[in-house]
Design a protein around this motif. Structure first.
Motif, PDB file in Angstrom:
ATOM      1  N   GLY A 205      49.754   8.886 -52.876  1.00 56.45           N
ATOM      2  CA  GLY A 205      49.036   7.958 -53.752  1.00 56.45           C
ATOM      3  C   GLY A 205      48.268   6.946 -52.931  1.00 56.45           C
ATOM      4  N   LEU A 206      47.079   6.597 -53.386  1.00 52.23           N
ATOM      5  CA  LEU A 206      46.313   5.555 -52.691  1.00 52.23           C
ATOM      6  C   LEU A 206      45.314   4.951 -53.675  1.00 52.23           C
ATOM      7  N   PHE A 207      45.560   3.702 -54.021  1.00 53.21           N
ATOM      8  CA  PHE A 207      44.661   3.000 -54.924  1.00 53.21           C
ATOM      9  C   PHE A 207      43.913   1.945 -54.124  1.00 53.21           C
TER      10      PHE A 207
ATOM     11  N   ASP B  40      36.116 -10.093 -46.137  1.00 53.82           N
ATOM     12  CA  ASP B  40      35.965  -9.655 -44.738  1.00 53.82           C
ATOM     13  C   ASP B  40      35.512  -8.193 -44.628  1.00 53.82           C
ATOM     14  N   GLY B  41      35.208  -7.564 -45.775  1.00 52.26           N
ATOM     15  CA  GLY B  41      34.712  -6.181 -45.739  1.00 52.26           C
ATOM     16  C   GLY B  41      35.830  -5.150 -45.859  1.00 52.26           C
ATOM     17  N   TYR B  42      37.078  -5.567 -45.590  1.00 50.18           N
ATOM     18  CA  TYR B  42      38.218  -4.657 -45.764  1.00 50.18           C
ATOM     19  C   TYR B  42      38.556  -4.530 -47.247  1.00 50.18           C
ATOM     20  N   HIS B  43      39.485  -3.644 -47.577  1.00 49.44           N
ATOM     21  CA  HIS B  43      39.879  -3.422 -48.970  1.00 49.44           C
ATOM     22  C   HIS B  43      41.378  -3.594 -49.138  1.00 49.44           C
ATOM     23  N   ASP B  44      41.763  -4.172 -50.269  1.00 43.76           N
ATOM     24  CA  ASP B  44      43.185  -4.199 -50.615  1.00 43.76           C
ATOM     25  C   ASP B  44      43.548  -2.840 -51.192  1.00 43.76           C
TER      26      ASP B  44
ATOM     27  N   ALA C 129      41.489  12.652 -39.788  1.00 46.30           N
ATOM     28  CA  ALA C 129      42.161  13.524 -40.752  1.00 46.30           C
ATOM     29  C   ALA C 129      42.897  12.758 -41.838  1.00 46.30           C
ATOM     30  N   GLY C 130      43.025  11.434 -41.657  1.00 51.45           N
ATOM     31  CA  GLY C 130      43.822  10.654 -42.609  1.00 51.45           C
ATOM     32  C   GLY C 130      45.303  10.728 -42.305  1.00 51.45           C
ATOM     33  N   LEU C 131      45.628  11.152 -41.074  1.00 49.60           N
ATOM     34  CA  LEU C 131      47.031  11.298 -40.685  1.00 49.60           C
ATOM     35  C   LEU C 131      47.499  10.159 -39.777  1.00 49.60           C
ATOM     36  N   GLY C 132      46.592   9.230 -39.483  1.00 56.43           N
ATOM     37  CA  GLY C 132      46.974   8.020 -38.750  1.00 56.43           C
ATOM     38  C   GLY C 132      47.326   8.208 -37.288  1.00 56.43           C
TER      39      GLY C 132
ATOM     40  N   GLY D 157      45.743   7.976 -34.362  1.00 53.38           N
ATOM     41  CA  GLY D 157      45.344   6.949 -33.393  1.00 53.38           C
ATOM     42  C   GLY D 157      46.187   5.689 -33.559  1.00 53.38           C
ATOM     43  N   SER D 158      46.419   5.311 -34.805  1.00 56.18           N
ATOM     44  CA  SER D 158      47.243   4.126 -35.080  1.00 56.18           C
ATOM     45  C   SER D 158      48.658   4.334 -34.568  1.00 56.18           C
ATOM     46  N   SER D 159      49.160   5.546 -34.751  1.00 59.17           N
ATOM     47  CA  SER D 159      50.520   5.844 -34.296  1.00 59.17           C
ATOM     48  C   SER D 159      50.614   5.763 -32.772  1.00 59.17           C
TER      49      SER D 159
ATOM     50  N   LEU E 292      45.141  -3.960 -34.248  1.00 60.74           N
ATOM     51  CA  LEU E 292      44.528  -2.734 -33.707  1.00 60.74           C
ATOM     52  C   LEU E 292      44.018  -1.802 -34.799  1.00 60.74           C
ATOM     53  N   GLY E 293      44.583  -1.921 -35.990  1.00 62.15           N
ATOM     54  CA  GLY E 293      44.171  -1.053 -37.103  1.00 62.15           C
ATOM     55  C   GLY E 293      45.066  -1.333 -38.290  1.00 62.15           C
ATOM     56  N   ALA E 294      44.494  -1.200 -39.489  1.00 62.22           N
ATOM     57  CA  ALA E 294      45.250  -1.544 -40.695  1.00 62.22           C
ATOM     58  C   ALA E 294      46.525  -0.702 -40.826  1.00 62.22           C
ATOM     59  N   ASP E 295      46.437   0.560 -40.445  1.00 56.18           N
ATOM     60  CA  ASP E 295      47.571   1.494 -40.564  1.00 56.18           C
ATOM     61  C   ASP E 295      48.637   1.326 -39.498  1.00 56.18           C
ATOM     62  N   CYS E 296      48.242   0.655 -38.414  1.00 58.17           N
ATOM     63  CA  CYS E 296      49.043   0.692 -37.190  1.00 58.17           C
ATOM     64  C   CYS E 296      50.440   0.089 -37.367  1.00 58.17           C
TER      65      CYS E 296
ATOM     66  N   SER F  74      34.981   9.635 -41.381  1.00 57.26           N
ATOM     67  CA  SER F  74      35.081   8.267 -40.882  1.00 57.26           C
ATOM     68  C   SER F  74      35.713   7.408 -41.981  1.00 57.26           C
ATOM     69  N   THR F  75      36.775   6.689 -41.603  1.00 56.01           N
ATOM     70  CA  THR F  75      37.498   5.865 -42.575  1.00 56.01           C
ATOM     71  C   THR F  75      36.568   4.819 -43.196  1.00 56.01           C
ATOM     72  N   ALA F  76      35.754   4.164 -42.361  1.00 55.81           N
ATOM     73  CA  ALA F  76      34.857   3.116 -42.864  1.00 55.81           C
ATOM     74  C   ALA F  76      33.896   3.695 -43.899  1.00 55.81           C
ATOM     75  N   GLU F  77      33.372   4.883 -43.619  1.00 54.87           N
ATOM     76  CA  GLU F  77      32.427   5.499 -44.555  1.00 54.87           C
ATOM     77  C   GLU F  77      33.132   5.857 -45.864  1.00 54.87           C
TER      78      GLU F  77
ATOM     79  N   SER G 100      45.327  13.332 -47.753  1.00 57.57           N
ATOM     80  CA  SER G 100      46.009  12.187 -47.144  1.00 57.57           C
ATOM     81  C   SER G 100      44.979  11.125 -46.743  1.00 57.57           C
ATOM     82  N   GLY G 101      45.245   9.879 -47.101  1.00 61.36           N
ATOM     83  CA  GLY G 101      44.360   8.777 -46.719  1.00 61.36           C
ATOM     84  C   GLY G 101      42.914   9.081 -47.051  1.00 61.36           C
ATOM     85  N   SER G 102      42.020   8.841 -46.070  1.00 56.02           N
ATOM     86  CA  SER G 102      40.596   9.073 -46.303  1.00 56.02           C
ATOM     87  C   SER G 102      40.181  10.510 -45.950  1.00 56.02           C
ATOM     88  N   GLY G 103      41.191  11.394 -45.726  1.00 59.52           N
ATOM     89  CA  GLY G 103      40.918  12.801 -45.444  1.00 59.52           C
ATOM     90  C   GLY G 103      40.504  13.004 -43.981  1.00 59.52           C
TER      91      GLY G 103
HETATM   92  C1  LIG Z   1      42.525   4.996 -45.254  1.00 60.22           C
HETATM   93  C2  LIG Z   1      43.831   4.724 -44.580  1.00 60.22           C
HETATM   94  C3  LIG Z   1      44.934   4.817 -45.638  1.00 60.22           C
HETATM   95  O1  LIG Z   1      46.203   4.804 -45.066  1.00 60.22           O
HETATM   96  O2  LIG Z   1      44.178   5.641 -43.587  1.00 60.22           O
HETATM   97  P1  LIG Z   1      43.393   6.806 -42.776  1.00 60.22           P
HETATM   98  O3  LIG Z   1      42.809   7.745 -43.758  1.00 60.22           O
HETATM   99  O4  LIG Z   1      42.338   6.141 -41.935  1.00 60.22           O
HETATM  100  O5  LIG Z   1      44.444   7.447 -41.921  1.00 60.22           O
HETATM  101  C4  LIG Z   1      43.856   3.309 -43.940  1.00 60.22           C
HETATM  102  O6  LIG Z   1      43.624   2.305 -44.891  1.00 60.22           O
HETATM  103  C5  LIG Z   1      42.921   3.134 -42.775  1.00 60.22           C
HETATM  104  O7  LIG Z   1      43.554   2.405 -41.795  1.00 60.22           O
HETATM  105  P2  LIG Z   1      42.987   2.394 -40.272  1.00 60.22           P
HETATM  106  O8  LIG Z   1      42.498   3.756 -39.938  1.00 60.22           O
HETATM  107  O9  LIG Z   1      44.032   1.781 -39.421  1.00 60.22           O
HETATM  108  O10 LIG Z   1      41.737   1.462 -40.470  1.00 60.22           O
HETATM  109  P3  LIG Z   1      41.027   0.450 -39.438  1.00 60.22           P
HETATM  110  O11 LIG Z   1      40.852   1.157 -38.134  1.00 60.22           O
HETATM  111  O12 LIG Z   1      41.712  -0.866 -39.462  1.00 60.22           O
HETATM  112  O13 LIG Z   1      39.623   0.266 -40.161  1.00 60.22           O
HETATM  113  C6  LIG Z   1      38.553   1.169 -40.094  1.00 60.22           C
HETATM  114  C7  LIG Z   1      37.548   0.761 -41.157  1.00 60.22           C
HETATM  115  O14 LIG Z   1      38.041   1.138 -42.457  1.00 60.22           O
HETATM  116  C8  LIG Z   1      37.752   0.149 -43.422  1.00 60.22           C
HETATM  117  N1  LIG Z   1      39.016  -0.333 -44.030  1.00 60.22           N
HETATM  118  C9  LIG Z   1      40.214  -0.064 -43.464  1.00 60.22           C
HETATM  119  C10 LIG Z   1      41.382  -0.463 -44.083  1.00 60.22           C
HETATM  120  C11 LIG Z   1      41.297  -1.160 -45.315  1.00 60.22           C
HETATM  121  N2  LIG Z   1      42.395  -1.560 -45.966  1.00 60.22           N
HETATM  122  N3  LIG Z   1      40.096  -1.436 -45.850  1.00 60.22           N
HETATM  123  C12 LIG Z   1      38.943  -1.022 -45.242  1.00 60.22           C
HETATM  124  O15 LIG Z   1      37.843  -1.257 -45.761  1.00 60.22           O
HETATM  125  C13 LIG Z   1      36.972  -0.949 -42.712  1.00 60.22           C
HETATM  126  O16 LIG Z   1      35.614  -0.653 -42.914  1.00 60.22           O
HETATM  127  C14 LIG Z   1      37.327  -0.743 -41.258  1.00 60.22           C
HETATM  128  O17 LIG Z   1      36.312  -1.150 -40.409  1.00 60.22           O
END
Ligand SMILES: C[C@@](CO)(OP(=O)(O)O)[C@H](O)COP(=O)(O)OP(=O)(O)OC[C@H]1O[C@@H](n2ccc(N)nc2=O)[C@H](O)[C@@H]1O
Ligand SMILES: Nc1ncnc2c1ncn2[C@@H]1O[C@H](COP(=O)(O)OP(=O)(O)O)[C@@H](O)[C@H]1O
Length: 269
Positions: free
Chosen positions: A12-14, A21-25, A93-96, A98-100, A129-133, A173-176, A238-241
């Protein structure tokens, strides 16, 4: 010192809100899976970093190197190390993965240099270092809120199920991916939904990234459908795929899916 840095899946991911700050809750469940990168650390005269295995597209310094410098800036007594990373977890891949890797470098450096950092302190460094880290510091199933760095522990044990991960040859790309989601208040209380029988999850537990990503890359949706056809109790990106996982009652033959992506069976070491 050798660390085995595991992957995660999101159940699940909402995406609830775009922040100033451009990030998302977000609201999500992080679940660790037994798929590993290997992080080797040796004493050295100066810091160095090398990778083997899956190619990591360069985007500045590797997260392992960022983790080293981040901790070293607060703890100058940290000894120089040579880090070798064997990359097995697919990238983008959405498997985290790099964060791990980064979280395991922080943990290893703390242990090696006897810094005795508590989990909360390591999580603060990890979050830079990263939101997932930060999740990978404790590495237990959690319900995550905030930008994915605030946790409440949940009781969820999938160890008796057979989990499979399929990764098509697509790097997302997660940001995209975030930029294409329209945030909305979560429709479902994930902590309650997760207590339902797994075969009912599909009616309630969704990943907000799927809609936009499936539209752009139909093969990812096809993988999800195939996993259900093969008997998955639950399947999701998973995650952003771009990786998709399936949770099965028992082992099944998924040779057919090899045409759509690489099939991984997370296993105990
Ligand atoms: C989507 C998720 C879901 O678990 O995982 P992945 O698919 O990447 O594994 C995470 O939120 C990814 O976390 P992580 O991969 O650590 O993100 P970061 O490196 O901190 O951020 C990369 C970019 O994603 C966007 N970002 C990330 C996290 C968040 N809560 N809101 C955002 O908007 C921002 O644009 C940021 O610049
Ligand atoms: N050790 C690392 N492993 C994987 N990616 C890394 C690493 N260090 C930096 N990166 C960068 O982070 C990006 C996303 O990494 P990854 O962990 O696979 O993300 P995601 O979980 O979002 O799929 C990669 O494209 C790469 O540029």
């Amino acid at each position: 010192m050798i660390s085995f840095a595991n992957a995660k899946i999101n159940i699940g991911l909402f995406v609830s809100r775009r922040r100033e700050d451009g990030y998302h809750d977000i609201e999500t469940i992080f679940y660790p899976v037994k798929m590993y990168d290997v992080v080797e650390m040796h004493a050295a005269d100066s810091y160095s970093f090398e990778t083997y295995g899956i190619h990591i597209p360069e985007r500045g310094d590797n997260l392992c190197t960022k983790a080293y410098h981040l901790l070293k800036s607060d703890f100058p007594q940290i000894e120089p190390v040579a880090i070798k990373l064997l990359k097995n977890i697919p990238v983008g891949a959405g498997l985290g993965g790099g964060s791990s890797d980064a979280a395991f470098v922080l943990k290893a450096l703390s242990e090696w240099n006897k810094l005795n950092l508590k989990a909360e302190e390591l999580q603060k460094y990890a979050a830079k270092l990263g939101a997932d880290c930060a999740f990978f510091v404790e590495n237990k199933p959690v319900f995550a809120t905030g930008i994915g760095d605030e946790f409440s522990e949940i009781s969820l044990d999938l160890s008796t199920y057979w989990i499979v991960i399929v990764k098509p040859d697509i790097h997302i790309s997660t940001a995209e991916a975030y930029s294409q989601v329209i945030p909305a208040a979560p429709e479902v209380d994930l902590c309650r939904a997760i207590k339902l029988p797994i075969q009912e999850w599909k009616y309630y537990i969704k990943n907000d990234f799927e809609f936009g990503i499936f539209d752009k890359y139909p093969v990812i949706q096809e993988i999800k459908h195939k996993l259900y056809e093969k008997g998955a109790l639950y399947a999701s990106m998973s995650g952003s795929g771009s990786a998709v996982y399936g949770i099965f009652e028992e082992e099944v033959n998924l040779d057919e899916l090899e045409a759509l992506g690489k099939v991984f069976h997370p296993v105990e070491l």
